[in-house]
Design a protein around this motif. Structure first.
Motif, short mmCIF file in Angstrom:
data_model
loop_
_atom_site.label_atom_id
_atom_site.label_comp_id
_atom_site.label_asym_id
_atom_site.label_seq_id
_atom_site.Cartn_x
_atom_site.Cartn_y
_atom_site.Cartn_z
N THR A 20 0.84 -1.19 0.00
CA THR A 20 0.00 0.00 0.00
C THR A 20 0.87 1.25 0.00
N ALA A 21 0.48 2.23 -0.80
CA ALA A 21 1.16 3.52 -0.80
C ALA A 21 0.18 4.60 -0.35
N ILE A 22 0.67 5.51 0.47
CA ILE A 22 -0.09 6.70 0.83
C ILE A 22 0.68 7.90 0.30
N ILE A 23 0.01 8.70 -0.48
CA ILE A 23 0.61 9.90 -1.07
C ILE A 23 0.09 11.11 -0.31
N ILE A 24 0.99 11.94 0.17
CA ILE A 24 0.61 13.17 0.86
C ILE A 24 0.90 14.34 -0.08
N SER A 25 -0.16 14.98 -0.53
CA SER A 25 0.00 16.09 -1.47
C SER A 25 -0.08 17.43 -0.72
N GLY A 26 -0.01 18.52 -1.49
CA GLY A 26 0.16 19.83 -0.88
C GLY A 26 -1.09 20.66 -0.68
N GLY A 27 -2.27 20.03 -0.73
CA GLY A 27 -3.50 20.78 -0.48
C GLY A 27 -3.77 20.92 1.00
N LYS A 28 -5.01 21.21 1.33
CA LYS A 28 -5.39 21.39 2.73
C LYS A 28 -5.42 20.04 3.43
N ILE A 29 -4.76 19.95 4.58
CA ILE A 29 -4.70 18.71 5.34
C ILE A 29 -5.21 18.96 6.76
N ASP A 30 -6.21 18.20 7.15
CA ASP A 30 -6.65 18.20 8.53
C ASP A 30 -5.67 17.30 9.30
N SER A 31 -4.88 17.90 10.16
CA SER A 31 -3.79 17.18 10.81
C SER A 31 -4.28 15.99 11.62
N ASP A 32 -5.33 16.18 12.43
CA ASP A 32 -5.84 15.08 13.25
C ASP A 32 -6.31 13.92 12.39
N PHE A 33 -7.03 14.25 11.31
CA PHE A 33 -7.51 13.21 10.42
C PHE A 33 -6.35 12.47 9.77
N ALA A 34 -5.39 13.22 9.22
CA ALA A 34 -4.28 12.60 8.50
C ALA A 34 -3.45 11.71 9.41
N LEU A 35 -3.16 12.17 10.61
CA LEU A 35 -2.35 11.37 11.53
C LEU A 35 -3.09 10.09 11.94
N THR A 36 -4.39 10.20 12.15
CA THR A 36 -5.18 9.01 12.47
C THR A 36 -5.21 8.05 11.29
N PHE A 37 -5.36 8.59 10.09
CA PHE A 37 -5.40 7.76 8.89
C PHE A 37 -4.08 7.00 8.73
N LEU A 38 -2.97 7.67 8.93
CA LEU A 38 -1.67 7.02 8.81
C LEU A 38 -1.49 5.92 9.85
N GLU B 31 -3.96 4.13 11.18
CA GLU B 31 -4.93 3.06 10.97
C GLU B 31 -4.78 2.33 9.64
N HIS B 32 -3.94 2.85 8.75
CA HIS B 32 -3.76 2.22 7.43
C HIS B 32 -2.28 1.90 7.23
N PRO B 33 -1.88 0.68 7.54
CA PRO B 33 -0.48 0.28 7.35
C PRO B 33 -0.05 0.46 5.89
N TYR B 34 1.14 0.98 5.69
CA TYR B 34 1.62 1.25 4.34
C TYR B 34 3.06 0.77 4.18
N ARG B 35 3.39 0.46 2.93
CA ARG B 35 4.78 0.12 2.60
C ARG B 35 5.53 1.37 2.16
N TYR B 36 4.81 2.25 1.45
CA TYR B 36 5.44 3.46 0.92
C TYR B 36 4.64 4.68 1.35
N LEU B 37 5.36 5.70 1.78
CA LEU B 37 4.76 6.99 2.12
C LEU B 37 5.44 8.02 1.24
N ILE B 38 4.69 8.55 0.28
CA ILE B 38 5.27 9.42 -0.74
C ILE B 38 4.80 10.86 -0.52
N ALA B 39 5.74 11.77 -0.35
CA ALA B 39 5.43 13.19 -0.20
C ALA B 39 5.50 13.85 -1.57
N ALA B 40 4.43 14.50 -1.96
CA ALA B 40 4.39 15.24 -3.22
C ALA B 40 4.62 16.72 -2.92
#
Length: 216
Positions: free
Chosen positions: A3-21, A23-32
């Protein structure tokens, strides 16, 4: 399945994003590009960084360049694709079987539209891909999709034909069902439906459907 999670540069709700990360195990975390700034503020290291650093800045590029375990894919500012699209291409090249896009919504509607359209590239390759934020989950489907009421992403389910009409659209388990319906690309008929059964099923014979699950 990788699984890959891509973090892009739009609006990010910090609490939501941190919880999502969490709760969703990933192999790749890609910063755009600018998405790197969110990860930096949270103290999270990506596995890959993609962008021209016009948003994240050269300072961030130099800082993360000190870590050999982080792959940096630098591109020219004068490019044909968005940083998010390039990150999505990288995730597919890495052989990911599932991809999530975060930080793709916000004030730049042009980038939101581009990111929704990017979902098509994963669909073509049969890779489940979803654009998610604190209030929405968006997916493209070209075959039967079943959504459990217990696991749906919010109260509302909206459906839109993408790239042309959708033929033979049938909705079961919804407050507003359809049977063998032709949905045109300009139709808003599918907006704000609701699931009223344990499971809701969307079937279509031809076309591509944008499925948007939303909550207030």
């Amino acid at each position: 399945m990788n699984t890959a999670i891509i973090i892009s540069g739009g609006k990010i709700d910090s609490d939501f994003a941190l919880t999502f990360l969490r709760e969703h195990p990933y192999r790749y975390l890609i910063a755009a590009d600018r998405g790197l700034l969110f990860l930096k503020s949270a103290g999270i290291f990506p596995t890959h960084i993609v962008g021209d650093f016009d948003s994240a800045g050269e300072e961030a590029a130099k800082e993360y360049g000190q870590y050999p375990e982080i792959e940096i894919h630098r591109c020219r500012p004068e490019k044909d694709d968005t940083d998010t699209h390039l990150a999505l291409n990288l995730a597919m090249e890495l052989g990911c079987g599932q991809i999530f896009l975060l930080g793709c919504t916000g004030t730049r509607l042009d980038h939101v539209i581009a990111s929704v359209r990017d979902l098509h590239f994963a669909l073509e390759r049969g890779i489940p891909c979803a654009l998610v934020d604190a209030h929405n989950r968006m997916r493209l489907v070209d075959r039967t999709l079943t959504i459990s009421k217990a696991e749906q992403y919010g109260k509302y389910v909206s459906l839109y034909a993408m790239g042309g009409p959708v033929e033979g659209l049938t909705l079961e388990g919804f407050a507003y069902p359809l049977t063998d319906y032709r949905m045109e690309g300009i139709s808003s008929l599918g907006t704000s439906n609701e699931i009223n059964a344990e499971n809701a099923t969307i079937t279509l014979k031809k076309g591509i459907l944008l499925v948007v699950e939303s909550k207030d």
